[in-house]
Design a protein around this motif. Structure first.
Motif, PDB file in Angstrom:
ATOM      1  N   GLY A  42      -3.193   9.232   6.138  1.00 40.37           N
ATOM      2  CA  GLY A  42      -2.406  10.341   6.846  1.00 40.37           C
ATOM      3  C   GLY A  42      -3.833  11.112   7.460  1.00 40.37           C
ATOM      4  O   GLY A  42      -5.101  10.219   7.302  1.00 40.37           O
ATOM      5  N   LYS A  43      -3.606  12.041   6.855  1.00 36.79           N
ATOM      6  CA  LYS A  43      -4.625  12.726   7.472  1.00 36.79           C
ATOM      7  C   LYS A  43      -5.436  13.384   6.440  1.00 36.79           C
ATOM      8  O   LYS A  43      -5.616  13.018   4.940  1.00 36.79           O
ATOM      9  N   VAL A  44      -7.511  12.787   6.212  1.00 42.69           N
ATOM     10  CA  VAL A  44      -8.297  12.516   5.539  1.00 42.69           C
ATOM     11  C   VAL A  44      -8.996  14.014   5.035  1.00 42.69           C
ATOM     12  O   VAL A  44      -9.214  14.568   6.566  1.00 42.69           O
ATOM     13  N   ILE A  45      -8.799  14.599   3.896  1.00 41.09           N
ATOM     14  CA  ILE A  45      -9.085  15.171   3.935  1.00 41.09           C
ATOM     15  C   ILE A  45     -10.318  15.342   2.639  1.00 41.09           C
ATOM     16  O   ILE A  45     -10.402  15.008   1.474  1.00 41.09           O
ATOM     17  N   CYS A  46     -11.561  15.509   3.178  1.00 47.69           N
ATOM     18  CA  CYS A  46     -13.365  15.127   2.176  1.00 47.69           C
ATOM     19  C   CYS A  46     -13.358  16.134   1.912  1.00 47.69           C
ATOM     20  O   CYS A  46     -14.161  16.903   2.429  1.00 47.69           O
ATOM     21  N   ALA A  93       0.837  -1.069  -0.448  1.00 43.05           N
ATOM     22  CA  ALA A  93      -0.260   0.562  -0.068  1.00 43.05           C
ATOM     23  C   ALA A  93       0.671   1.258  -0.057  1.00 43.05           C
ATOM     24  O   ALA A  93       2.319   1.183   0.547  1.00 43.05           O
ATOM     25  N   PHE A  94       0.386   2.100  -0.840  1.00 39.43           N
ATOM     26  CA  PHE A  94       1.153   3.440  -1.015  1.00 39.43           C
ATOM     27  C   PHE A  94       0.914   4.329   1.216  1.00 39.43           C
ATOM     28  O   PHE A  94      -0.479   3.714   1.063  1.00 39.43           O
ATOM     29  N   ARG A  95       1.926   5.044   1.350  1.00 34.94           N
ATOM     30  CA  ARG A  95       1.374   5.360   2.734  1.00 34.94           C
ATOM     31  C   ARG A  95       1.843   6.339   2.066  1.00 34.94           C
ATOM     32  O   ARG A  95       2.309   7.656   2.251  1.00 34.94           O
ATOM     33  N   ALA A  96       0.549   7.517   2.882  1.00 36.30           N
ATOM     34  CA  ALA A  96       0.360   9.071   2.047  1.00 36.30           C
ATOM     35  C   ALA A  96      -0.167  10.053   3.184  1.00 36.30           C
ATOM     36  O   ALA A  96       0.295   8.942   4.841  1.00 36.30           O
ATOM     37  N   ASP A  97       0.253  10.827   3.211  1.00 35.36           N
ATOM     38  CA  ASP A  97       0.664  12.201   3.986  1.00 35.36           C
ATOM     39  C   ASP A  97      -0.486  12.262   4.749  1.00 35.36           C
ATOM     40  O   ASP A  97      -0.860  12.795   5.298  1.00 35.36           O
ATOM     41  N   TYR A  98      -1.098  12.846   3.512  1.00 31.92           N
ATOM     42  CA  TYR A  98      -2.837  12.914   3.339  1.00 31.92           C
ATOM     43  C   TYR A  98      -3.385  12.471   2.323  1.00 31.92           C
ATOM     44  O   TYR A  98      -2.667  11.727   1.403  1.00 31.92           O
ATOM     45  N   THR A  99      -4.265  12.084   2.160  1.00 32.11           N
ATOM     46  CA  THR A  99      -5.540  11.571   1.430  1.00 32.11           C
ATOM     47  C   THR A  99      -6.263  12.807   1.028  1.00 32.11           C
ATOM     48  O   THR A  99      -7.672  12.965   1.898  1.00 32.11           O
TER      49      THR A  99
END
Length: 495
Positions: A195-199, A169-175
């Motif tokens: 990471g931090k989820v931005i919807c 899996a890709f390790r994100a800082d932000y999604t």
């Protein structure tokens, strides 16, 4: 309120939006790309080079459209198209053709350059197989790049429903996710990899969401209007009486935390029933509380009789211990109480050996087990409960006729109905002794204020975690104590 969707629910909402409502998929993609590009620009403080890596699905199409928008805005963008899947989607092909007509080059491998932002547009919500081959190698390489990492909709390789890793899996800082948050973002590996989820809202209509009827929902600040209502023409009796049956010999901490949390949530009166050895410390730590103590078996039963006559809500279990006396105390409550019970901690451990008592009680019951306590209650291993938490919690609550608060990194609340509440707030600083005692007190305070059983459990869980987040901001996650959560309740409840 906000819905949290599974993979199938999100796909159904998307299909209903396009096929029944008639909003073109290209319109949704362009909206997603605009919002994604906007977020990339915000995070690219140094205005460095951006790498966007895509595959041939609609997730990759979002990435291509965002790349075009960024390039047209003057940013340096490289696009790598892996091309490892059999056929590209219609929307991906459309976006690729636009780039071709504009003379924009797509790389087949990752260029050997320095990047400030790396964007993952490889796989989206629909992924259901383990990643291998060239995609696996590229994701592993991306994870080693020194850059801010952003995932489109969900990190490639994270199952959108369960949160487990599908091979890699890709390790994100932000999604940057679109429309609705996905369930897998909050469980298993999904918590750390997103990471931090931005919807961001790209235009899925409310009618399509209602058509699908997602089963999981969460509260947000707009739901604070559900708090118990207070009126000017009132006195301490107006806001209920909370009995806290807690603490064993020389063990006063749980009783203190639970009682203070109930007061801090608005309860009019709190009376603590505990062992006599705890009297002096509780009187000094929480002088607002009334006390009734016991030393031996008969005195403990007198406390139970008094609590059932006096209280409008009873909490039982925090620090109570597991012995013949505490077993008898719980039995008397379950058999005779006519007010709501919040059953926690040692009371749950007693119930795990006497689960038939739940089927015999006529009292309204809220249970607040963590995963290990739930394991003892239903005789299932913790990994199985974690994997099937929603179905197991609903089945247990329905069978036993209780409202269940199943505590974990993301707690859930159910009374067995079709929809289940899930808490999105909270932080790992709350993983500290006494945090559960505070939750029980908060829920009791909500009940005392007049909220119905299920609503008190949901709102109590929400306020508890919001207070935990405020405490983490003030103290830091390493230094947080359960009492810091209590200190933040007032901030949360005053808005």
């Amino acid at each position: 309120m906000q819905y949290i969707v599974t993979k199938k629910e999100m796909q159904a909402i998307d299909q209903d939006t396009v096929n029944r409502i008639g909003i073109p998929a290209t319109v949704l993609m362009e909206r997603a790309a605009l919002l994604l590009a906007e977020q990339i620009i915000r995070l690219n403080a140094a205005n460095g080079r951006i790498l966007i890596v895509v595959e041939g699905g609609n997730n990759g199409g979002d990435g291509l459209a965002a790349a075009r928008i960024l390039l047209e805005s003057g940013y340096q963008v490289d696009i790598t198209y892996i091309g490892g899947i059999a056929s590209a989607s219609e929307q991906f092909q459309l976006q690729r053709n636009i780039l071709k007509q504009m003379g924009i080059k797509l790389y087949k491998t990752i260029p050997n350059k320095d990047y400030s932002i790396v964007v993952d547009g490889i796989f989206g919500v629909g992924l259901s197989r383990e990643i291998d081959g060239v995609q696996k190698k590229i994701i592993e390489n991306l994870n080693h790049l020194k850059a801010i990492k952003i995932a489109i909709d969900i990190p490639s390789g994270i199952d959108a429903t369960t949160g487990v890793i599908l091979g890699v899996a890709f390790r994100a800082d932000y999604t940057v996710t679109f429309g609705l948050k996905k369930l897998g973002m909050f469980f298993s590996d999904g918590i750390d990899y997103c990471g931090k989820v931005i919807c961001r809202n790209i235009g899925f209509p409310e009618v399509s969401i209602r058509q699908v009827k997602p089963q999981i929902y969460a509260y947000d600040p707009s739901d604070m209007d559900k708090l118990p209502v207070r009126c000017d023409n009132s006195n301490k009796g107006t806001y209920g009486k909370v009995a806290v049956i807690a603490g064993s010999k020389n063990m006063s901490g749980a009783a203190f935390l639970c009682g203070k949390a109930a007061y801090s949530t608005g309860a009019g009166l709190v009376k603590i029933y505990t062992h006599e050895s705890n009297r002096m410390i509780l009187q000094s730590q929480l002088p607002e509380a009334v006390l009734m103590t016991y030393v031996e078996y008969e005195g403990a039963l007198s406390c139970i009789e008094d609590a059932m006559k006096w209280a409008t809500v009873i909490v039982v279990g925090p620090g109570l211990g597991v012995d013949t006396t505490s077993e008898r105390m719980l039995y008397e409550l379950l058999m005779n109480a006519e007010v709501p019970l919040v059953v926690d901690a040692d009371a749950l451990n007693i119930l795990s050996e006497n689960i038939e008592l739940l089927e015999m009680t006529s009292a309204s019951v809220i249970m607040t087990p963590h995963m290990k306590e739930m394991s003892r209650l239903i005789e299932k291993e913790v990994p199985e409960i974690m994997e099937k938490r929603f179905s197991i919690a609903r089945q247990f609550a329905k069978k036993m006729g209780v409202t269940l608060v199943l505590k974990d990194a993301k707690s859930i609340v159910t009374n067995g109905g079709e929809q289940t509440y899930m808490n999105l707030c909270g932080n790992n600083g709350m993983s500290t002794g006494g945090s559960g005692d505070v939750l029980s007190g908060i829920i009791a305070g909500m009940l005392a204020g007049g909220l119905p059983l299920a609503e008190a459990a949901k709102m109590g869980t929400y306020v508890h975690c919001q207070a935990g987040d405020r405490a983490a901001e003030r103290k830091g996650k390493y230094a947080m104590l359960a009492s810091d959560i209590i200190s933040s309740i007032g901030e949360v409840m005053k808005g």
